[in-house]
Motif scaffolding. Sequence first.
Motif, PDB file in Angstrom:
ATOM      1  N   GLY A   1      48.901  34.800  44.038  1.00  0.00           N
ATOM      2  CA  GLY A   1      48.882  33.762  43.007  1.00  0.00           C
ATOM      3  C   GLY A   1      49.795  32.597  43.363  1.00  0.00           C
ATOM      4  N   VAL A   2      50.992  32.898  43.861  1.00  0.00           N
ATOM      5  CA  VAL A   2      51.917  31.835  44.276  1.00  0.00           C
ATOM      6  C   VAL A   2      51.317  31.016  45.414  1.00  0.00           C
ATOM      7  CG1 VAL A   2      54.167  31.377  45.316  1.00  0.00           C
ATOM      8  CG2 VAL A   2      53.960  33.068  43.486  1.00  0.00           C
ATOM      9  N   GLN A   3      50.646  31.692  46.344  1.00  0.00           N
ATOM     10  CA  GLN A   3      50.031  30.968  47.461  1.00  0.00           C
ATOM     11  C   GLN A   3      48.893  30.074  46.974  1.00  0.00           C
ATOM     12  OE1 GLN A   3      51.212  31.088  50.740  1.00  0.00           O
ATOM     13  NE2 GLN A   3      49.909  29.277  50.798  1.00  0.00           N
ATOM     14  N   PHE A   4      48.115  30.545  45.997  1.00  0.00           N
ATOM     15  CA  PHE A   4      47.066  29.706  45.412  1.00  0.00           C
ATOM     16  C   PHE A   4      47.659  28.433  44.824  1.00  0.00           C
ATOM     17  CE2 PHE A   4      44.042  33.484  44.456  1.00  0.00           C
ATOM     18  CZ  PHE A   4      43.710  33.529  45.800  1.00  0.00           C
ATOM     19  N   ILE A   5      48.760  28.589  44.091  1.00  0.00           N
ATOM     20  CA  ILE A   5      49.405  27.427  43.466  1.00  0.00           C
ATOM     21  C   ILE A   5      49.911  26.462  44.538  1.00  0.00           C
ATOM     22  CG2 ILE A   5      51.327  26.689  42.007  1.00  0.00           C
ATOM     23  CD1 ILE A   5      51.072  29.375  40.530  1.00  0.00           C
TER      24      ILE A   5
ATOM     25  N   ALA B   1      35.911  42.855  37.149  1.00  0.00           N
ATOM     26  CA  ALA B   1      35.615  41.432  37.373  1.00  0.00           C
ATOM     27  C   ALA B   1      36.257  40.618  36.261  1.00  0.00           C
ATOM     28  CB  ALA B   1      34.108  41.208  37.425  1.00  0.00           C
ATOM     29  N   GLY B   2      37.576  40.553  36.281  1.00  0.00           N
ATOM     30  CA  GLY B   2      38.317  39.827  35.260  1.00  0.00           C
ATOM     31  C   GLY B   2      38.430  38.352  35.581  1.00  0.00           C
ATOM     32  N   PRO B   3      39.174  37.618  34.767  1.00  0.00           N
ATOM     33  CA  PRO B   3      39.299  36.167  34.986  1.00  0.00           C
ATOM     34  C   PRO B   3      39.928  35.817  36.321  1.00  0.00           C
ATOM     35  CG  PRO B   3      40.875  36.949  33.340  1.00  0.00           C
ATOM     36  CD  PRO B   3      39.916  38.065  33.588  1.00  0.00           C
ATOM     37  N   GLY B   4      40.905  36.613  36.766  1.00  0.00           N
ATOM     38  CA  GLY B   4      41.514  36.338  38.054  1.00  0.00           C
ATOM     39  C   GLY B   4      40.526  36.499  39.197  1.00  0.00           C
ATOM     40  N   THR B   5      39.715  37.556  39.142  1.00  0.00           N
ATOM     41  CA  THR B   5      38.711  37.781  40.176  1.00  0.00           C
ATOM     42  C   THR B   5      37.690  36.658  40.197  1.00  0.00           C
ATOM     43  OG1 THR B   5      38.970  40.171  39.834  1.00  0.00           O
ATOM     44  CG2 THR B   5      37.026  39.438  41.048  1.00  0.00           C
ATOM     45  N   ILE B   6      37.209  36.254  39.024  1.00  0.00           N
ATOM     46  CA  ILE B   6      36.201  35.201  38.942  1.00  0.00           C
ATOM     47  C   ILE B   6      36.764  33.872  39.438  1.00  0.00           C
ATOM     48  CG2 ILE B   6      34.792  33.862  37.339  1.00  0.00           C
ATOM     49  CD1 ILE B   6      34.490  36.405  35.675  1.00  0.00           C
ATOM     50  N   ALA B   7      38.003  33.555  39.033  1.00  0.00           N
ATOM     51  CA  ALA B   7      38.624  32.303  39.485  1.00  0.00           C
ATOM     52  C   ALA B   7      38.776  32.293  41.000  1.00  0.00           C
ATOM     53  CB  ALA B   7      39.980  32.116  38.816  1.00  0.00           C
ATOM     54  N   MET B   8      39.135  33.431  41.572  1.00  0.00           N
ATOM     55  CA  MET B   8      39.296  33.495  43.019  1.00  0.00           C
ATOM     56  C   MET B   8      37.955  33.353  43.731  1.00  0.00           C
ATOM     57  SD  MET B   8      40.988  36.504  45.283  1.00  0.00           S
ATOM     58  CE  MET B   8      41.018  36.353  47.064  1.00  0.00           C
TER      59      MET B   8
ATOM     60  N   GLY C   1      42.722  21.951  40.692  1.00  0.00           N
ATOM     61  CA  GLY C   1      43.003  22.465  39.354  1.00  0.00           C
ATOM     62  C   GLY C   1      42.584  23.911  39.209  1.00  0.00           C
ATOM     63  N   LEU C   2      41.424  24.252  39.784  1.00  0.00           N
ATOM     64  CA  LEU C   2      40.947  25.629  39.715  1.00  0.00           C
ATOM     65  C   LEU C   2      41.878  26.561  40.479  1.00  0.00           C
ATOM     66  CD1 LEU C   2      38.680  27.677  38.952  1.00  0.00           C
ATOM     67  CD2 LEU C   2      37.687  27.170  41.176  1.00  0.00           C
ATOM     68  N   ARG C   3      42.352  26.100  41.659  1.00  0.00           N
ATOM     69  CA  ARG C   3      43.216  26.949  42.460  1.00  0.00           C
ATOM     70  C   ARG C   3      44.555  27.184  41.762  1.00  0.00           C
ATOM     71  NH1 ARG C   3      41.713  24.347  48.380  1.00  0.00           N
ATOM     72  NH2 ARG C   3      39.805  25.554  48.673  1.00  0.00           N
ATOM     73  N   ILE C   4      45.093  26.140  41.140  1.00  0.00           N
ATOM     74  CA  ILE C   4      46.369  26.304  40.443  1.00  0.00           C
ATOM     75  C   ILE C   4      46.186  27.217  39.220  1.00  0.00           C
ATOM     76  CG2 ILE C   4      48.138  25.109  39.112  1.00  0.00           C
ATOM     77  CD1 ILE C   4      47.779  22.733  40.985  1.00  0.00           C
ATOM     78  N   ALA C   5      45.102  26.964  38.456  1.00  0.00           N
ATOM     79  CA  ALA C   5      44.842  27.808  37.285  1.00  0.00           C
ATOM     80  C   ALA C   5      44.579  29.250  37.704  1.00  0.00           C
ATOM     81  CB  ALA C   5      43.651  27.255  36.502  1.00  0.00           C
TER      82      ALA C   5
END
Length: 229
Positions: A209-213, A133-140, A78-82
Amino acid sequence: MTSILQLFQAIGLGLVLLLPLANPLTTVALLLGLSGNMTREERNQQSLMASVYVFFIMTVAFYAGQVVMNTFGISIPGLRIAGGLIVAFIGFRMLFPQQSADEAPEVESKTHELRQKTSTNIAFVPLAMPSTAGPGTIAMIISSASSVKENTLGFAHWVLLVAPVAIFLAVAVILWVCLRSSGAIMRLVGKSGIEAISRLMGFLLVCMGVQFIINGVLEIISTYAPGAA
């Protein structure tokens, strides 16, 4: 000697993954737009503090992010898709900007407000978060922490302990160097150059992002499929 080489490989891999997300050039442009009436010393101080904040934000996200996930019942797929959706969204916005930052009413209003205060602190917001350090960076970072524990690349144990801190420190140092030389960078690259680099990084973010999903979906399939072990 092999372990030292693995450390440099891990740091290089981490920088390749994080720098397109952190995108120091956009933070440079933001600093120049918000520090109009600051002295050179004040601008340098803001640059240093923003880099320190970025280091601590990334470090806390790496080591405490999993605890937060367990507390709220968030799974790795779920985290990776988000995270993939967030990264891809940021990439699309960088590829196809609707309007420049100077034309955005809220940014213009905020810039005017900040310029009225000579002692305004812009290091944490918006330079460190959400610009760098935005949401994308933190999620990654949180997603990568689980992969580091699995050690799929076969790095030595001490490399896995040292590499994350070294990567975050390297990102902070690169940000600090870019912010300190912000004036020279803008004169050298120009506005069109920064826009071109930003769009190139946007394309890389969309791909990531596509690869994460894809990775998240494949993990769900392998975990919950009827024939899965």
